[in-house]
Design a protein around this motif. Sequence first.
Motif, PDB file in Angstrom:
ATOM      1  N   HIS A  78      16.760 -11.761 -10.324  1.00  0.00           N
ATOM      2  CA  HIS A  78      15.356 -11.799 -10.746  1.00  0.00           C
ATOM      3  C   HIS A  78      14.541 -12.397  -9.613  1.00  0.00           C
ATOM      4  CE1 HIS A  78      11.922 -13.012 -13.446  1.00  0.00           C
ATOM      5  NE2 HIS A  78      11.812 -13.921 -12.507  1.00  0.00           N
ATOM      6  N   LEU A  79      13.509 -11.666  -9.178  1.00  0.00           N
ATOM      7  CA  LEU A  79      12.633 -12.154  -8.108  1.00  0.00           C
ATOM      8  C   LEU A  79      11.184 -11.982  -8.524  1.00  0.00           C
ATOM      9  CD1 LEU A  79      14.249 -10.600  -4.886  1.00  0.00           C
ATOM     10  CD2 LEU A  79      14.443 -12.958  -5.661  1.00  0.00           C
ATOM     11  N   LEU A  80      10.367 -12.956  -8.144  1.00  0.00           N
ATOM     12  CA  LEU A  80       8.914 -12.825  -8.272  1.00  0.00           C
ATOM     13  C   LEU A  80       8.343 -12.985  -6.876  1.00  0.00           C
ATOM     14  CD1 LEU A  80       6.413 -12.513 -10.043  1.00  0.00           C
ATOM     15  CD2 LEU A  80       6.338 -15.009 -10.253  1.00  0.00           C
ATOM     16  N   ALA A  81       7.753 -11.911  -6.346  1.00  0.00           N
ATOM     17  CA  ALA A  81       7.283 -11.886  -4.957  1.00  0.00           C
ATOM     18  C   ALA A  81       5.766 -11.816  -4.914  1.00  0.00           C
ATOM     19  CB  ALA A  81       7.880 -10.692  -4.215  1.00  0.00           C
ATOM     20  N   GLU A  82       5.206 -12.488  -3.941  1.00  0.00           N
ATOM     21  CA  GLU A  82       3.763 -12.428  -3.700  1.00  0.00           C
ATOM     22  C   GLU A  82       3.526 -11.661  -2.406  1.00  0.00           C
ATOM     23  OE1 GLU A  82       0.437 -15.628  -4.438  1.00  0.00           O
ATOM     24  OE2 GLU A  82       1.360 -15.982  -2.481  1.00  0.00           O
ATOM     25  N   VAL A  83       2.693 -10.633  -2.462  1.00  0.00           N
ATOM     26  CA  VAL A  83       2.411  -9.806  -1.288  1.00  0.00           C
ATOM     27  C   VAL A  83       1.387 -10.533  -0.409  1.00  0.00           C
ATOM     28  CG1 VAL A  83       1.627  -7.551  -0.483  1.00  0.00           C
ATOM     29  CG2 VAL A  83       2.828  -7.747  -2.671  1.00  0.00           C
ATOM     30  N   GLN A  84       1.729 -10.707   0.858  1.00  0.00           N
ATOM     31  CA  GLN A  84       0.831 -11.386   1.798  1.00  0.00           C
ATOM     32  C   GLN A  84      -0.198 -10.382   2.313  1.00  0.00           C
ATOM     33  OE1 GLN A  84       1.446 -14.937   2.292  1.00  0.00           O
ATOM     34  NE2 GLN A  84       2.555 -14.239   0.463  1.00  0.00           N
ATOM     35  N   VAL A  85      -1.212 -10.148   1.482  1.00  0.00           N
ATOM     36  CA  VAL A  85      -2.185  -9.104   1.793  1.00  0.00           C
ATOM     37  C   VAL A  85      -2.993  -9.428   3.059  1.00  0.00           C
ATOM     38  CG1 VAL A  85      -2.403  -8.269  -0.570  1.00  0.00           C
ATOM     39  CG2 VAL A  85      -3.800 -10.198   0.171  1.00  0.00           C
ATOM     40  N   GLU A  86      -3.087 -10.726   3.418  1.00  0.00           N
ATOM     41  CA  GLU A  86      -3.850 -11.084   4.615  1.00  0.00           C
ATOM     42  C   GLU A  86      -3.239 -10.513   5.888  1.00  0.00           C
ATOM     43  OE1 GLU A  86      -2.724 -13.198   2.425  1.00  0.00           O
ATOM     44  OE2 GLU A  86      -4.483 -14.020   1.391  1.00  0.00           O
ATOM     45  N   ASP A  87      -1.925 -10.243   5.851  1.00  0.00           N
ATOM     46  CA  ASP A  87      -1.272  -9.680   7.042  1.00  0.00           C
ATOM     47  C   ASP A  87      -1.878  -8.334   7.431  1.00  0.00           C
ATOM     48  OD1 ASP A  87       0.327 -11.860   6.823  1.00  0.00           O
ATOM     49  OD2 ASP A  87       2.132 -10.796   6.185  1.00  0.00           O
ATOM     50  N   VAL A  88      -2.334  -7.597   6.424  1.00  0.00           N
ATOM     51  CA  VAL A  88      -2.841  -6.253   6.697  1.00  0.00           C
ATOM     52  C   VAL A  88      -4.180  -6.314   7.429  1.00  0.00           C
ATOM     53  CG1 VAL A  88      -3.432  -4.027   5.643  1.00  0.00           C
ATOM     54  CG2 VAL A  88      -1.653  -5.441   4.641  1.00  0.00           C
ATOM     55  N   TYR A  89      -4.972  -7.373   7.165  1.00  0.00           N
ATOM     56  CA  TYR A  89      -6.257  -7.484   7.841  1.00  0.00           C
ATOM     57  C   TYR A  89      -6.057  -7.520   9.358  1.00  0.00           C
ATOM     58  CZ  TYR A  89      -7.558  -9.223   3.166  1.00  0.00           C
ATOM     59  OH  TYR A  89      -7.735  -9.380   1.814  1.00  0.00           O
ATOM     60  N   GLU A  90      -5.094  -8.324   9.794  1.00  0.00           N
ATOM     61  CA  GLU A  90      -4.831  -8.458  11.227  1.00  0.00           C
ATOM     62  C   GLU A  90      -4.391  -7.122  11.824  1.00  0.00           C
ATOM     63  OE1 GLU A  90      -1.927 -11.022  14.254  1.00  0.00           O
ATOM     64  OE2 GLU A  90      -1.914 -11.408  12.097  1.00  0.00           O
ATOM     65  N   THR A  91      -3.504  -6.420  11.121  1.00  0.00           N
ATOM     66  CA  THR A  91      -3.035  -5.125  11.628  1.00  0.00           C
ATOM     67  C   THR A  91      -4.176  -4.125  11.739  1.00  0.00           C
ATOM     68  OG1 THR A  91      -0.890  -5.528  10.570  1.00  0.00           O
ATOM     69  CG2 THR A  91      -1.376  -3.273  11.225  1.00  0.00           C
ATOM     70  N   ARG A  92      -5.039  -4.084  10.713  1.00  0.00           N
ATOM     71  CA  ARG A  92      -6.163  -3.151  10.744  1.00  0.00           C
ATOM     72  C   ARG A  92      -7.092  -3.439  11.918  1.00  0.00           C
ATOM     73  NH1 ARG A  92      -8.520  -0.895   6.346  1.00  0.00           N
ATOM     74  NH2 ARG A  92     -10.060  -0.261   7.905  1.00  0.00           N
ATOM     75  N   ILE A  93      -7.418  -4.711  12.104  1.00  0.00           N
ATOM     76  CA  ILE A  93      -8.360  -5.072  13.163  1.00  0.00           C
ATOM     77  C   ILE A  93      -7.760  -4.786  14.538  1.00  0.00           C
ATOM     78  CG2 ILE A  93      -9.421  -7.059  14.290  1.00  0.00           C
ATOM     79  CD1 ILE A  93     -11.047  -6.017  12.007  1.00  0.00           C
ATOM     80  N   LYS A  94      -6.488  -5.126  14.726  1.00  0.00           N
ATOM     81  CA  LYS A  94      -5.843  -4.875  16.025  1.00  0.00           C
ATOM     82  C   LYS A  94      -5.799  -3.384  16.339  1.00  0.00           C
ATOM     83  CE  LYS A  94      -2.841  -8.890  16.659  1.00  0.00           C
ATOM     84  NZ  LYS A  94      -1.433  -9.354  16.758  1.00  0.00           N
ATOM     85  N   SER A  95      -5.592  -2.564  15.319  1.00  0.00           N
ATOM     86  CA  SER A  95      -5.503  -1.121  15.554  1.00  0.00           C
ATOM     87  C   SER A  95      -6.847  -0.521  15.964  1.00  0.00           C
ATOM     88  CB  SER A  95      -4.989  -0.414  14.296  1.00  0.00           C
ATOM     89  OG  SER A  95      -5.937  -0.504  13.243  1.00  0.00           O
ATOM     90  N   MET A  96      -7.951  -1.238  15.725  1.00  0.00           N
ATOM     91  CA  MET A  96      -9.269  -0.728  16.089  1.00  0.00           C
ATOM     92  C   MET A  96      -9.625  -0.990  17.550  1.00  0.00           C
ATOM     93  SD  MET A  96     -11.595  -1.675  12.767  1.00  0.00           S
ATOM     94  CE  MET A  96     -12.970  -0.754  13.459  1.00  0.00           C
ATOM     95  N   TRP A  97      -8.943  -1.937  18.190  1.00  0.00           N
ATOM     96  CA  TRP A  97      -9.324  -2.326  19.551  1.00  0.00           C
ATOM     97  C   TRP A  97      -9.260  -1.171  20.557  1.00  0.00           C
ATOM     98  CZ3 TRP A  97     -12.066  -4.558  22.828  1.00  0.00           C
ATOM     99  CH2 TRP A  97     -11.680  -4.752  24.161  1.00  0.00           C
ATOM    100  N   PRO A  98      -8.193  -0.353  20.600  1.00  0.00           N
ATOM    101  CA  PRO A  98      -8.184   0.740  21.582  1.00  0.00           C
ATOM    102  C   PRO A  98      -9.379   1.682  21.435  1.00  0.00           C
ATOM    103  CG  PRO A  98      -5.998   0.424  20.668  1.00  0.00           C
ATOM    104  CD  PRO A  98      -6.924  -0.404  19.858  1.00  0.00           C
ATOM    105  N   GLU A  99      -9.761   1.989  20.200  1.00  0.00           N
ATOM    106  CA  GLU A  99     -10.895   2.885  19.986  1.00  0.00           C
ATOM    107  C   GLU A  99     -12.193   2.243  20.452  1.00  0.00           C
ATOM    108  OE1 GLU A  99     -12.705   5.672  16.349  1.00  0.00           O
ATOM    109  OE2 GLU A  99     -11.290   4.039  15.920  1.00  0.00           O
ATOM    110  N   ILE A 100     -12.386   0.952  20.122  1.00  0.00           N
ATOM    111  CA  ILE A 100     -13.595   0.245  20.572  1.00  0.00           C
ATOM    112  C   ILE A 100     -13.618   0.137  22.089  1.00  0.00           C
ATOM    113  CG2 ILE A 100     -14.769  -1.992  20.519  1.00  0.00           C
ATOM    114  CD1 ILE A 100     -13.725  -2.347  17.659  1.00  0.00           C
ATOM    115  N   ARG A 101     -12.487  -0.196  22.682  1.00  0.00           N
ATOM    116  CA  ARG A 101     -12.414  -0.356  24.140  1.00  0.00           C
ATOM    117  C   ARG A 101     -12.749   0.946  24.860  1.00  0.00           C
ATOM    118  NH1 ARG A 101      -6.485  -1.006  25.702  1.00  0.00           N
ATOM    119  NH2 ARG A 101      -6.632   1.197  25.121  1.00  0.00           N
ATOM    120  N   ASP A 102     -12.149   2.059  24.418  1.00  0.00           N
ATOM    121  CA  ASP A 102     -12.397   3.333  25.098  1.00  0.00           C
ATOM    122  C   ASP A 102     -13.849   3.764  24.959  1.00  0.00           C
ATOM    123  OD1 ASP A 102      -9.734   3.306  25.732  1.00  0.00           O
ATOM    124  OD2 ASP A 102      -9.125   4.696  24.137  1.00  0.00           O
TER     125      ASP A 102
END
Length: 560
Positions: A78-102
């Motif tokens: 039996h497990l009760l897990a909490e999803v670390q949704v804040e991790d996704v914010y960092e991934t989303r923002i980092k993925s935008m940098w190449p597009e902004i830079r170019d």
Amino acid sequence: MLQIDLWKRILIWAVVVIGLLMATPNGFYERVEARNDAVAALDLGYSGNGLEEQAALWPSWMPSSLVNLGLDLRGGAHLLAEVQVEDVYETRIKSMWPEIRDMLREERATIGTIRLQPSDPDKLVVKISKPEQIDRAASLVRGLARPVISVTAAGQNDIVVSTNGDTFTVQLSEAEKLATDERTVQQSLEIIRRRIDEVGTREPTIQRQGSDRILIQVPGIGSAAELKEIIGTTAQLTFHPVVGRGSNPEANPGPGNFLVPDMENSTDVSDSSNVYYTLESAPVVTGEELVDAQPSFDQNNTPAVSFRFNPTGARKFGQYTAENIGSPFAIVLDDEVVSAPVIQAHIPGGSGIITGRFSVEESTNLAILLRAGALPAGLEFLEERTIGPELGQDSIDAGRIACIVAFAAVLVFMVLSYGLFGIFANVALIINVGLIFGLLSMIGATLTLPGIAGIVLTIGMAVDANVLVFERIREELKTAKGPARAIELGYEKALSAILDANITTMITAVILLVMGSGPVQGFAWTLMIGIATSVFTAIFVTRLMIVTWFERRRPKTIEV
């Protein structure tokens, strides 16, 4: 006249026989379960280890479906897990940098040079050399904004751009964060379900609790630690350009880069032979574009994992390898470099192989994780329990005692109250319980402790219909009608009351099934099945036994 057509008699007894045959394997649970596991292993191509002998433990012509035992009966994790949704914010923002830079590089004549500044993980802070053009730069970046995909956030954009002197900051809007949270939890739920299904566990319970928590219960698994190994790894696979390589874990990777250790590093951080790679933050391809991953062997016959991208990933992978022949690129799995080969030639097919110091079991597990998909965010386990089989056996024993006591009490009551007719009702009650287990086995339902409670309740309710019929027959006998006519009228006039009582109970069970979860649904399933079988046995089976007895004995009078 009191009579039942021959075809109806054959059909009733055929249903009874088939139901009891379907229930029979549950009386030999361990033997049939071992046989089913062996047959499944043989079908997958395994052999040896006594699989053939185990497959012969139960006749192949007999039904072999079993009632699955829930966590409280079988034991498990039996497990009760909490999803670390804040991790996704960092991934989303980092993925935008190449597009902004170019995009901003094309406006260099207007806004000057651009530099990425150190900032919080969920923000991008960019500095330009011409502060007077900061509004122009921010306006260009705002043009990259997309509408939030959410019913409650219609008309809002996914990013917010603010300025301060010669810098501008990019971060996700609150509406986008809420929509991202919802998508992340739903995706995590589905990926956890796929990973557990890949392992072949029986009837797991995987459901959402609250806004960002997931409840996972898997019967029959060894421990909570074993379950965490299956689902606790994010298995985030990415492919990054290599900027540099060194042995200093404290080295500054520079803006837009990050430092990652080699998977083969020793556990001693002070070991000077450890290798650390400086990689570009923006990946070339991610594991989300994988369509298949299988355990295999490399040219040295050591365990490895082969993979294949979808058309989009294959195109990006092929284009990058064509433009960077002679340069190294890193295969990163969960923030560790698995390997960093040098690109020798253009790889157009979108497939490749991951090599490392894998055992066969490790390569198989890695393939399962990659094939099921990467968790979009990490999991924090708030609660974990291992329920031993001995506790499950205690529940089974307690449920068995409850069933036996209820069964015996009802049998004695019916015989004392209705004599021979009570014996007919008791035989039908035994058939009823067999039919319940036969149907549960047929649909592959999971039996829990509340489910046993539903069966105990059904045993008590099963004779209600017979009581209504027998009491009605008594009333008809008082009017000086013959035995045959009294029996016929008893069944006819009691039918409406029987249907009314059971339909209302069935409606309640359906509501419990739809609105409830976990154990409540287990109770509802057994209650619904028990209602259906008890009505069948009372209206058809008991009546058939009484008619058969009456045709043979032809009594002038009867006592109910």
